[in-house]
Design an enzyme around this catalytic site. Structure first.
Site, PDB file in Angstrom:
ATOM      1  N   SER A 113      -6.798   5.833   3.959  1.00 28.91           N
ATOM      2  CA  SER A 113      -6.825   4.909   2.810  1.00 28.91           C
ATOM      3  C   SER A 113      -7.137   3.494   3.305  1.00 28.91           C
ATOM      4  O   SER A 113      -7.899   2.763   2.672  1.00 28.91           O
ATOM      5  CB  SER A 113      -5.475   4.897   2.098  1.00 28.91           C
ATOM      6  OG  SER A 113      -5.401   5.940   1.164  1.00 28.91           O
ATOM      7  N   GLN A 173       7.290   3.842   3.762  1.00 26.99           N
ATOM      8  CA  GLN A 173       5.888   3.428   3.837  1.00 26.99           C
ATOM      9  C   GLN A 173       5.711   2.148   4.667  1.00 26.99           C
ATOM     10  O   GLN A 173       4.679   1.957   5.309  1.00 26.99           O
ATOM     11  CB  GLN A 173       5.369   3.211   2.406  1.00 26.99           C
ATOM     12  CG  GLN A 173       3.876   3.251   2.264  1.00 26.99           C
ATOM     13  CD  GLN A 173       3.307   4.654   2.182  1.00 26.99           C
ATOM     14  OE1 GLN A 173       3.866   5.502   1.500  1.00 26.99           O
ATOM     15  NE2 GLN A 173       2.212   4.898   2.872  1.00 26.99           N
ATOM     16  N   LYS A 206       0.861  -1.194   0.000  1.00 31.28           N
ATOM     17  CA  LYS A 206       0.000   0.000   0.000  1.00 31.28           C
ATOM     18  C   LYS A 206       0.884   1.226   0.000  1.00 31.28           C
ATOM     19  O   LYS A 206       1.834   1.310   0.794  1.00 31.28           O
ATOM     20  CB  LYS A 206      -0.869  -0.014   1.275  1.00 31.28           C
ATOM     21  CG  LYS A 206      -1.787   1.167   1.410  1.00 31.28           C
ATOM     22  CD  LYS A 206      -3.170   0.845   0.868  1.00 31.28           C
ATOM     23  CE  LYS A 206      -3.989   2.097   0.601  1.00 31.28           C
ATOM     24  NZ  LYS A 206      -3.772   2.719  -0.732  1.00 31.28           N
ATOM     25  N   LYS A 249       5.200   1.736  -3.224  1.00 34.57           N
ATOM     26  CA  LYS A 249       5.112   3.096  -3.757  1.00 34.57           C
ATOM     27  C   LYS A 249       5.352   3.020  -5.251  1.00 34.57           C
ATOM     28  O   LYS A 249       5.973   2.074  -5.735  1.00 34.57           O
ATOM     29  CB  LYS A 249       6.177   3.976  -3.111  1.00 34.57           C
ATOM     30  CG  LYS A 249       5.925   5.462  -3.224  1.00 34.57           C
ATOM     31  CD  LYS A 249       4.994   6.005  -2.151  1.00 34.57           C
ATOM     32  CE  LYS A 249       4.600   7.439  -2.432  1.00 34.57           C
ATOM     33  NZ  LYS A 249       3.884   8.053  -1.312  1.00 34.57           N
ATOM     34  N   LYS A 309       5.619   3.299   8.257  1.00 38.30           N
ATOM     35  CA  LYS A 309       4.463   4.190   8.431  1.00 38.30           C
ATOM     36  C   LYS A 309       3.169   3.387   8.511  1.00 38.30           C
ATOM     37  O   LYS A 309       2.335   3.589   9.391  1.00 38.30           O
ATOM     38  CB  LYS A 309       4.400   5.169   7.244  1.00 38.30           C
ATOM     39  CG  LYS A 309       3.266   6.156   7.317  1.00 38.30           C
ATOM     40  CD  LYS A 309       3.106   6.937   6.031  1.00 38.30           C
ATOM     41  CE  LYS A 309       4.396   7.613   5.616  1.00 38.30           C
ATOM     42  NZ  LYS A 309       4.197   8.595   4.531  1.00 38.30           N
ATOM     43  N   ASN A 337      -2.352  19.198  -1.729  1.00 38.87           N
ATOM     44  CA  ASN A 337      -3.331  18.516  -0.874  1.00 38.87           C
ATOM     45  C   ASN A 337      -2.953  18.588   0.610  1.00 38.87           C
ATOM     46  O   ASN A 337      -3.783  18.975   1.447  1.00 38.87           O
ATOM     47  CB  ASN A 337      -3.463  17.058  -1.343  1.00 38.87           C
ATOM     48  CG  ASN A 337      -4.290  16.226  -0.393  1.00 38.87           C
ATOM     49  OD1 ASN A 337      -3.764  15.612   0.529  1.00 38.87           O
ATOM     50  ND2 ASN A 337      -5.598  16.250  -0.567  1.00 38.87           N
ATOM     51  N   THR A 371      -4.394  13.619   5.305  1.00 39.69           N
ATOM     52  CA  THR A 371      -2.971  13.796   5.624  1.00 39.69           C
ATOM     53  C   THR A 371      -2.759  15.122   6.378  1.00 39.69           C
ATOM     54  O   THR A 371      -2.076  15.154   7.408  1.00 39.69           O
ATOM     55  CB  THR A 371      -2.101  13.732   4.357  1.00 39.69           C
ATOM     56  OG1 THR A 371      -2.456  12.552   3.632  1.00 39.69           O
ATOM     57  CG2 THR A 371      -0.631  13.678   4.696  1.00 39.69           C
ATOM     58  N   GLY A 405      -2.862   8.238  -4.100  1.00 39.55           N
ATOM     59  CA  GLY A 405      -2.245   9.420  -4.706  1.00 39.55           C
ATOM     60  C   GLY A 405      -0.983   9.845  -3.971  1.00 39.55           C
ATOM     61  O   GLY A 405      -0.649   9.328  -2.907  1.00 39.55           O
ATOM     62  N   ASP A 406      -0.265  10.765  -4.546  1.00 39.33           N
ATOM     63  CA  ASP A 406       0.873  11.445  -3.912  1.00 39.33           C
ATOM     64  C   ASP A 406       1.059  12.727  -4.737  1.00 39.33           C
ATOM     65  O   ASP A 406       0.076  13.202  -5.345  1.00 39.33           O
ATOM     66  CB  ASP A 406       2.131  10.546  -3.932  1.00 39.33           C
ATOM     67  CG  ASP A 406       3.276  11.094  -3.073  1.00 39.33           C
ATOM     68  OD1 ASP A 406       3.225  10.946  -1.847  1.00 39.33           O
ATOM     69  OD2 ASP A 406       4.218  11.688  -3.626  1.00 39.33           O
TER      70      ASP A 406
HETATM   71  P1  NDP Z   1       0.512  17.933  -4.289  1.00 40.56           P
HETATM   72  O1  NDP Z   1       0.930  17.578  -5.651  1.00 40.56           O
HETATM   73  O2  NDP Z   1      -0.926  18.123  -3.996  1.00 40.56           O
HETATM   74  O3  NDP Z   1       1.278  19.259  -3.803  1.00 40.56           O
HETATM   75  C1  NDP Z   1       2.660  19.322  -3.766  1.00 40.56           C
HETATM   76  C2  NDP Z   1       3.087  20.708  -3.333  1.00 40.56           C
HETATM   77  O4  NDP Z   1       4.495  20.723  -3.112  1.00 40.56           O
HETATM   78  C3  NDP Z   1       2.836  21.761  -4.416  1.00 40.56           C
HETATM   79  O5  NDP Z   1       2.616  22.996  -3.812  1.00 40.56           O
HETATM   80  C4  NDP Z   1       4.148  21.727  -5.191  1.00 40.56           C
HETATM   81  O6  NDP Z   1       4.427  22.913  -5.924  1.00 40.56           O
HETATM   82  C5  NDP Z   1       5.148  21.563  -4.065  1.00 40.56           C
HETATM   83  N1  NDP Z   1       6.350  20.892  -4.575  1.00 40.56           N
HETATM   84  C6  NDP Z   1       6.420  19.685  -5.195  1.00 40.56           C
HETATM   85  N2  NDP Z   1       7.680  19.411  -5.562  1.00 40.56           N
HETATM   86  C7  NDP Z   1       8.408  20.463  -5.160  1.00 40.56           C
HETATM   87  C8  NDP Z   1       9.776  20.769  -5.238  1.00 40.56           C
HETATM   88  N3  NDP Z   1      10.661  19.934  -5.824  1.00 40.56           N
HETATM   89  N4  NDP Z   1      10.191  21.942  -4.681  1.00 40.56           N
HETATM   90  C9  NDP Z   1       9.306  22.775  -4.092  1.00 40.56           C
HETATM   91  N5  NDP Z   1       7.990  22.535  -3.988  1.00 40.56           N
HETATM   92  C10 NDP Z   1       7.550  21.406  -4.520  1.00 40.56           C
HETATM   93  O7  NDP Z   1       1.154  16.808  -3.344  1.00 40.56           O
HETATM   94  P2  NDP Z   1       0.751  16.390  -1.848  1.00 40.56           P
HETATM   95  O8  NDP Z   1       0.288  17.572  -1.094  1.00 40.56           O
HETATM   96  O9  NDP Z   1      -0.111  15.194  -1.948  1.00 40.56           O
HETATM   97  O10 NDP Z   1       2.157  15.894  -1.293  1.00 40.56           O
HETATM   98  C11 NDP Z   1       3.068  16.768  -0.613  1.00 40.56           C
HETATM   99  C12 NDP Z   1       4.030  15.929   0.229  1.00 40.56           C
HETATM  100  O11 NDP Z   1       3.282  15.157   1.182  1.00 40.56           O
HETATM  101  C13 NDP Z   1       4.874  14.910  -0.542  1.00 40.56           C
HETATM  102  O12 NDP Z   1       6.119  14.763   0.088  1.00 40.56           O
HETATM  103  C14 NDP Z   1       4.084  13.616  -0.371  1.00 40.56           C
HETATM  104  O13 NDP Z   1       4.888  12.467  -0.511  1.00 40.56           O
HETATM  105  C15 NDP Z   1       3.612  13.786   1.063  1.00 40.56           C
HETATM  106  N6  NDP Z   1       2.457  12.965   1.438  1.00 40.56           N
HETATM  107  C16 NDP Z   1       1.272  13.048   0.760  1.00 40.56           C
HETATM  108  C17 NDP Z   1       0.200  12.277   1.155  1.00 40.56           C
HETATM  109  C18 NDP Z   1      -1.139  12.411   0.534  1.00 40.56           C
HETATM  110  O14 NDP Z   1      -2.086  11.816   1.067  1.00 40.56           O
HETATM  111  N7  NDP Z   1      -1.315  13.162  -0.532  1.00 40.56           N
HETATM  112  C19 NDP Z   1       0.325  11.301   2.255  1.00 40.56           C
HETATM  113  C20 NDP Z   1       1.590  11.355   2.959  1.00 40.56           C
HETATM  114  C21 NDP Z   1       2.605  12.146   2.531  1.00 40.56           C
HETATM  115  P3  NDP Z   1       4.290  22.904  -7.554  1.00 40.56           P
HETATM  116  O15 NDP Z   1       2.833  22.928  -7.831  1.00 40.56           O
HETATM  117  O16 NDP Z   1       5.017  24.119  -7.984  1.00 40.56           O
HETATM  118  O17 NDP Z   1       4.959  21.628  -8.040  1.00 40.56           O
END
Ligand code: NDP
Length: 448
Positions: free
Chosen positions: A380, A113, A92, A128, A116, A243, A211, A167-168
């Site tokens: 999830s 993961q 997962k 993943k 976690k 997100n 999250t 998603g991620d």
């Molecule tokens: P989203 O795609 O919804 O948002 C990602 C955000 O981070 C955007 O604002 C994006 O900006 C920014 N970002 C991405 N890459 C970079 C980078 N290289 N440098 C600077 N900013 C960056 O993703 P999530 O919110 O889902 O995920 C964010 C983090 O949380 C990740 O590390 C993910 O692995 C982790 N996570 C997510 C979960 C989930 O349920 N969604 C669960 C657990 C962890 P831009 O639009 O400019 O790319």
């Protein structure tokens, strides 16, 4: 520092085999370092080769994803699914679409993961996946064709009892919908093979928020237990505007904090009066715009180019919610200098090892990603349960379950830390508590 002979041997082997995967090495080192007291106390783990098996994925699938863009040109991306460990349940973990995706990045995320998912207490193994596809600037039709091509290969490796992706980064409701549709078309099967689905086709209420909300429930509980404190009246810096960041901002505000920043990969906005979340949602969820637009729409808000500058904004609490290694040593020092007392991680591995050392040296309350952001995968897991029962719980019911899981992760981590002489250390505690359950299951199931 690694001092245990067995642990050192395992890490040396990983370095030899995967020396070209820096993020994976970083994640493995951090975990192995904190597991040393457990290994010393439990010789059965070495006798059963638990660590050398834990750091080697059960399976890595790498595939070509060919699709046609709007101009009629053939595009080829790389797809990955790392099925890391299935000792306590089906694999997962999310799918990430980002140009920086490679095998090492997916392996670090899959490795994290495992522990976690174990911490959530739900029966889920670790996995993943993703692709180096960049959805930025692509039309809806292009994203759909890419998702269909991606699932055309991925479908043969996943299933509701085998591997359940979510998603991620850049994989949200739109992408999960296209992926689910293609799986159903190919397999002629309607099952809970993905989580984060739309509510109309098996999704769970509160998964979208999970999250970010979970991060705040975790932080609030750690603050309560360790500092007899709360979010009330605190200034909070949050990075990202996706997100996790959006729903962390929403919950932190609800709990009485003032969130003063939001960012994306181009830069950050600072709003001294507190971020107006409806405007961020309109920009990011409404039309997939850039965060710069916030400062054009909100009087008094400032926009700064470059996302790392967000860590120079004075705050009590920092919640990194964008991406890996976004806080380096200099950023951690800037946070401490400006009064930050708490860092809890919404993103996966957002702090470099040097940044973590700065938190530890200065006595910050540090909540590591694999515990603090486990709320997403926890809900999830609850989505999988609802799919199996063929029913849906209310938002309140699911949110209450999420809150109780996050609170129990704090308790579990602190209890494990105490048992192994690391009292109050949420990082060591999370690694140990997550590991012991997986390790015992691996021993019980024999050498696989
Ligand atoms: P989203 O795609 O919804 O948002 C990602 C955000 O981070 C955007 O604002 C994006 O900006 C920014 N970002 C991405 N890459 C970079 C980078 N290289 N440098 C600077 N900013 C960056 O993703 P999530 O919110 O889902 O995920 C964010 C983090 O949380 C990740 O590390 C993910 O692995 C982790 N996570 C997510 C979960 C989930 O349920 N969604 C669960 C657990 C962890 P831009 O639009 O400019 O790319």
């Amino acid at each position: 520092m690694l001092t245990n002979e067995y642990v050192k041997r395992v890490y040396d082997q990983v370095q030899k085999r995967d020396g070209d995967q820096p993020e994976f090495l970083q994640a493995v080192y951090e975990v192995l370092d904190t597991l040393q007291p457990v290994i010393a106390k439990h010789p059965e783990y070495e006798a059963n080769g638990v660590l050398e098996r834990l750091v080697e994925p059960e399976r890595v699938v790498k595939f070509r994803v060919a699709w046609v863009d709007d101009a009629g040109k053939v595009q080829v991306n790389r797809g990955y699914r790392v099925q890391f460990n299935s000792a306590i349940g089906p694999y997962k973990g999310g799918l990430r679409f980002h140009p920086t995706v490679n095998e090492g990045v997916i392996k670090f995320l899959g490795f994290e993961q495992i522990l976690k998912n174990s911490l959530t207490t739900l029966p889920m193994g670790g996995g993943k996946g993703g692709s180096d596809f960049d959805p930025k600037g692509k039309s809806d039709a292009e994203v759909m064709r890419f998702c269909q091509a991606f699932m055309t290969e991925l479908n043969r490796h996943i299933g509701q009892f085998t591997d359940v992706p979510a998603g991620d980064i850049n994989v949200g409701a739109r992408e999960i919908g296209y992926l689910f549709g293609q799986y159903k078309r190919i397999r002629n099967e309607y099952s809970g093979v993905l989580t984060g689905k739309g509510l109309e086709f098996g999704g769970s209420l509160a998964r979208t928020e999970a999250t970010g909300y979970g991060l705040c429930y975790y932080t609030a509980e750690a603050l309560r237990v360790l500092k007899n404190d709360s979010f009330e009246g605190k200034t909070v810096v949050i990075s990202g505007s996706g997100n996790v960041a959006i729903f962390a901002t929403e919950k932190a505000q609800e709990l009485g904090a003032k969130v003063v920043t939001a960012s994306d990969s181009n830069g950050y906005v600072y709003d001294p009066d507190g971020i107006k979340l409806d405007i961020v949602k309109d920009i990011k969820l409404g039309h997939r715009g850039r965060i710069k637009e916030y400062a054009e729409r909100v009087p008094g808000a400032e926009y700064h180019e470059g996302c790392a500058g967000v860590w120079t904004v004075p705050c009590d609490i920092a919640l990194p919610c964008a991406t890996q290694n976004e806080i380096d040593e200099a950023s951690a020092e800037a946070l401490v200098k400006n009064g930050c007392k708490v860092v809890c991680e919404g993103a996966n591995m957002p702090s470099t090892p040097e940044a973590i050392a700065v938190y530890q040296k200065n006595g910050l309350l540090y909540g590591p990603a694999k515990a603090a952001n486990a709320g997403g995968v926890a809900v999830s897991g609850l989505e999988m349960s609802q799919n199996s029962y063929r029913l849906s719980w209310t938002f309140e019911e699911t949110d209450a379950k999420l809150k109780s899981i996050m609170e129990s992760i704090v308790a579990e981590s602190l209890a494990a830390a105490k048992e192994y002489g690391e009292e109050g250390d949420l990082m060591a505690g999370a690694n140990i508590a997550g590991f012991v359950k997986v390790a015992n299951a691996m021993v019980a199931q024999g050498i696989l």
